[in-house]
Every structure is written in C-alpha cells, then in structure tokens.
Scaffold this motif. Sequence first.
Motif, mmCIF file in Angstrom:
data_model
loop_
_atom_site.group_PDB
_atom_site.id
_atom_site.type_symbol
_atom_site.label_atom_id
_atom_site.label_comp_id
_atom_site.label_asym_id
_atom_site.label_seq_id
_atom_site.Cartn_x
_atom_site.Cartn_y
_atom_site.Cartn_z
ATOM 1 N N LYS A 115 48.819 -37.793 70.685
ATOM 2 C CA LYS A 115 48.270 -38.569 71.973
ATOM 3 C C LYS A 115 48.203 -40.117 71.671
ATOM 4 O O LYS A 115 48.741 -40.903 72.554
ATOM 5 N N LEU A 116 47.630 -40.395 70.623
ATOM 6 C CA LEU A 116 47.501 -41.676 70.196
ATOM 7 C C LEU A 116 49.224 -42.502 70.219
ATOM 8 O O LEU A 116 49.374 -43.516 70.480
ATOM 9 N N LEU A 117 49.911 -41.795 69.601
ATOM 10 C CA LEU A 117 51.333 -42.247 69.458
ATOM 11 C C LEU A 117 52.193 -42.336 70.547
ATOM 12 O O LEU A 117 52.883 -43.205 70.734
ATOM 13 N N GLU A 118 51.651 -41.566 71.589
ATOM 14 C CA GLU A 118 52.216 -41.644 72.745
ATOM 15 C C GLU A 118 51.764 -43.006 73.488
ATOM 16 O O GLU A 118 52.581 -43.409 74.226
ATOM 17 N N GLY A 119 50.631 -43.046 73.289
ATOM 18 C CA GLY A 119 50.055 -44.527 73.702
ATOM 19 C C GLY A 119 50.939 -45.885 73.442
ATOM 20 O O GLY A 119 51.034 -46.813 74.023
ATOM 21 N N GLU A 120 51.231 -45.703 72.112
ATOM 22 C CA GLU A 120 51.968 -46.718 71.322
ATOM 23 C C GLU A 120 53.236 -46.881 71.818
ATOM 24 O O GLU A 120 54.273 -47.591 71.225
ATOM 25 N N GLY A 121 54.132 -45.631 72.355
ATOM 26 C CA GLY A 121 55.551 -45.577 72.800
ATOM 27 C C GLY A 121 56.347 -45.008 71.937
ATOM 28 O O GLY A 121 57.526 -45.049 72.059
ATOM 29 N N LEU A 122 55.656 -44.504 70.789
ATOM 30 C CA LEU A 122 56.312 -43.847 69.549
ATOM 31 C C LEU A 122 56.918 -42.177 69.961
ATOM 32 O O LEU A 122 57.949 -41.632 69.223
#
Length: 219
Positions: A53-60
């Motif tokens: 979820k966090l890396l989705e927010g970073e665009g990765l």
Amino acid sequence: MTKSSAVTNEDAVTARLRRLIVDGALAPGAKLTVSALAARLGAGATPVRAALKLLEGEGLVEALPYRGARVRALATEDIRNIYRLRAAVLGVLVPDVVRHVSNAELDALDALEAQFEAAVEAGDGAGAMAVNQAFHRALFATARNPDAAAVMERSWALVEALRLRLGFGPGRLARSVESHRALLAALRARDAVRATALVIASSDAAMVDLLARAAATGA
C-alpha cells in the motif's frame, strides 16, 4: 508484539521491498502477491500488505482490481507527469529555501556537492545518485515546508529506479554539477528567482534525458 515493534517491522519490510523494485530484482510488470513476497522476505502477510500500500502511494506499485498488484511499468506520459508535478512543487519549495536557508546549511550543502562531484569524477553513477538525493533532501529541509518536501521525497525511489534501469545520457551528470554550482551561488546571493529557475530547468533537463534514454533502450 507491541505496536512500536509492528511499525518497525512494516518499515523494514517496506524498505526491503522498495529496494528490490528500485534495483530491478522485481522488474516492471512483475506480479506481486502477498504470499510470494512474505515467503521471499521472511515476513508476515500484514506487513507485506502495508508495504504494498505504501509503495503504491510512491508510484512503484500498481494495484490490479481483483488480481493483486504488480511493479508499475512507466510509459512516456507517466515520466512526463512525474516531472511536471516535481516542477510545480519546486516552484513552491525553492523560494522558501531562499527565505529560510542559513549560512551553516549552505556550508553543509557545499560539502554534499563536493561529494557529488567526486562521485561523478569517479564515474560512480549509483554513488552520484545517492549523494544527489542527500543533497536535495537537505536542500528541501531548509524550506521549512514539510508537506511540499514530502511530495518530492515520495518520487525519489521512482526516479532512482528509472535511472538504475535506463542510465544517464552523455554529459548529463557533468551538467548536473554545473547546475548545482549555479544553484548554490544563487542561494548565497539570496536570489529566489534565479534559484527557482535553475532548479526547475535542471528537473526539466532530467526529464528530457530520461525520455531520451527510454526511447534509445526501447523501454
């Protein structure tokens, strides 16, 4: 497990998963399942889900409805959009940097710039990227605008992943050295207009270089 240890575990899993994506061990388009990642990282399902979820927010990471997730593969327009957002935020951050930055903070930036130039001179692209990130993180911290700085921070891993995969065009790092030196001079002169123009121009040049590298490699 206490709440603090759970948070620490999620942070560690996120950092390890981010590194796998940035370094290319998990390639663009690779499918990401909680069970496979938990086994690979030696972690539980809960921190893995939080990391995704966090890396989705970073665009990765890109979420796929009803199909899990995958490593985000960036199209040309995605790269343009990332850099357009960065340029807009820089237009807010840099005047704040000029307003607040101290001479001691400028001295610290000078020291980081020296490290950057040494990495470029040595042909150490990965090392130059790491110092460049440290330079900009320190620069943006002087703006006393954490919300704007956080927007820039969230895109660093994405930009790093692109650079590690696509590399740098001829002379790109040398031009970054020139840009940094000009920026530091503008900051010493407390020239907000010139400092802002220099940083945005450098960001735009980075975008053009990445687009050219993507076209040359067929990425």
